[in-house]
Design an enzyme around this catalytic site. Structure first.
Site, PDB file in Angstrom:
ATOM      1  N   HIS A  82       0.807  -1.219   0.000  1.00 45.93           N
ATOM      2  CA  HIS A  82       0.000   0.000   0.000  1.00 45.93           C
ATOM      3  C   HIS A  82       0.842   1.271   0.000  1.00 45.93           C
ATOM      4  O   HIS A  82       0.360   2.335  -0.339  1.00 45.93           O
ATOM      5  CB  HIS A  82      -1.006  -0.010   1.153  1.00 45.93           C
ATOM      6  CG  HIS A  82      -0.430   0.247   2.495  1.00 45.93           C
ATOM      7  ND1 HIS A  82      -0.265  -0.725   3.450  1.00 45.93           N
ATOM      8  CD2 HIS A  82       0.016   1.380   3.056  1.00 45.93           C
ATOM      9  CE1 HIS A  82       0.249  -0.194   4.546  1.00 45.93           C
ATOM     10  NE2 HIS A  82       0.426   1.078   4.330  1.00 45.93           N
ATOM     11  N   ASP A 135      -0.494  -7.673   1.438  1.00 43.46           N
ATOM     12  CA  ASP A 135       0.109  -6.332   1.486  1.00 43.46           C
ATOM     13  C   ASP A 135       1.638  -6.435   1.533  1.00 43.46           C
ATOM     14  O   ASP A 135       2.259  -6.301   2.584  1.00 43.46           O
ATOM     15  CB  ASP A 135      -0.420  -5.586   2.707  1.00 43.46           C
ATOM     16  CG  ASP A 135      -0.103  -4.101   2.687  1.00 43.46           C
ATOM     17  OD1 ASP A 135       0.396  -3.609   1.652  1.00 43.46           O
ATOM     18  OD2 ASP A 135      -0.351  -3.437   3.711  1.00 43.46           O
ATOM     19  N   SER A 232       4.125   2.034   8.247  1.00 39.05           N
ATOM     20  CA  SER A 232       3.746   1.009   7.272  1.00 39.05           C
ATOM     21  C   SER A 232       4.961   0.369   6.616  1.00 39.05           C
ATOM     22  O   SER A 232       5.918   1.044   6.246  1.00 39.05           O
ATOM     23  CB  SER A 232       2.888   1.622   6.175  1.00 39.05           C
ATOM     24  OG  SER A 232       1.657   2.046   6.681  1.00 39.05           O
TER      25      SER A 232
END
Length: 278
Positions: A82, A135, A232
């Site tokens: 992402h 992801d 992230s």
């Protein structure tokens, strides 16, 4: 929120969506996940933790950091898919000409360590932005790092995935959940949680769907230490092995809303096949 999904990027509180990135100047709250409730550590002691950066899209104040990553091969960095979405970058990743991996830099305001050009970006084609499954992205570095800086990856049935196992999550993300991004590397201590607890927290819907075969969640039942915006793609480490990559969640450090990570044991073959691991 982290869902935001924690897919937000930004500064270390360790979190953008735990993987959420944004291209706003200082790391945007929509782009990163942070480390909440953590303490400062050094890059020298954790050479496998890296910052993924673009000064052009995220500014130079924090070396352009918008996501985290981890060295899984001399020329390979595992991170979150992402982080390279148009929602995070504001453009297609192919247009980001100054994409770099920052290694050996505890304080992003300094020129410590190195900034290494990214020769190739592989984003998992099976990544599902609706459920957050798959992801994973792998960056191939233009220059190899020392073999001793590589962090071993957990196996699929690794005992490090046992509920209650102590783990550490690393990043430069939001440290309070309010856009207060860290400038120095931080680590938060969490515990691997039961799949049933995570499935109850994320049964499906706008926030995402917890899928135990490809995800692992960690935190504390009462809330507290956690990854956040700007974190992230950063590493979740247990028993000396990489067990997860900061991926998503709702909020940061909230009770009964643990952080969700890509389960590295389930994607290690994908990482190996991506072309960057040697």
């Amino acid at each position: 929120m982290r869902n935001f999904p924690r897919l937000l990027l930004g500064a270390l509180a360790l979190a953008l969506p735990l993987g959420h990135l944004a291209a706003l100047g200082p790391p945007s709250a929509t782009a990163a996940t942070r480390v909440i409730g953590g303490s400062e550590v050094t890059a020298a002691d954790h050479p496998w933790v890296v910052a993924v950066a673009s000064r052009e899209y995220f500014g130079s104040g924090r070396s352009g950091q918008f996501c985290g990553g981890v060295l899984v091969g001399r020329s390979a960095v595992a991170t979150a898919a992402h982080c390279f979405s148009s929602e995070v970058l504001g453009t297609d990743v192919s247009r980001v000409d100054d994409l770099r991996v920052v290694v050996g830099r505890t304080d992003l305001r300094t020129d410590e360590g190195r900034e290494i050009e990214v020769a190739r970006v592989w984003v998992n084609p099976a990544w599902d932005s609706r459920t957050n499954a798959g992801d994973l992205a792998v960056l191939t570095l233009a220059s190899p790092m020392p073999a001793g800086d590589v962090l071993p990856m957990a196996e699929k049935e690794d005992p490090a995935y046992a509920p209650g196992t102590s783990a550490g999550v690393f990043g430069w993300g939001d440290v309070r959940g309010d856009g207060s991004y860290a400038t120095t590397l931080r680590k938060a201590r969490v515990s691997v949680l039961e799949d049933a607890r995570c499935a109850a927290a994320y049964p499906g819907g706008p926030a995402g769907t917890y899928q135990p075969e490809s995800m692992v969640c960690a935190g504390l039942p009462q809330g507290g230490p956690d990854a956040c915006q700007g974190d992230s793609g950063g590493p979740l480490v247990a028993r000396g092995r990489l067990v997860g990559l900061v991926s998503w969640g709702v909020g940061c450090g909230e009770r009964d809303l643990p952080g969700v990570y890509t389960r590295v044991g389930s994607v290690r073959d994908l990482i190996a096949d991506s072309g960057g691991v040697s």
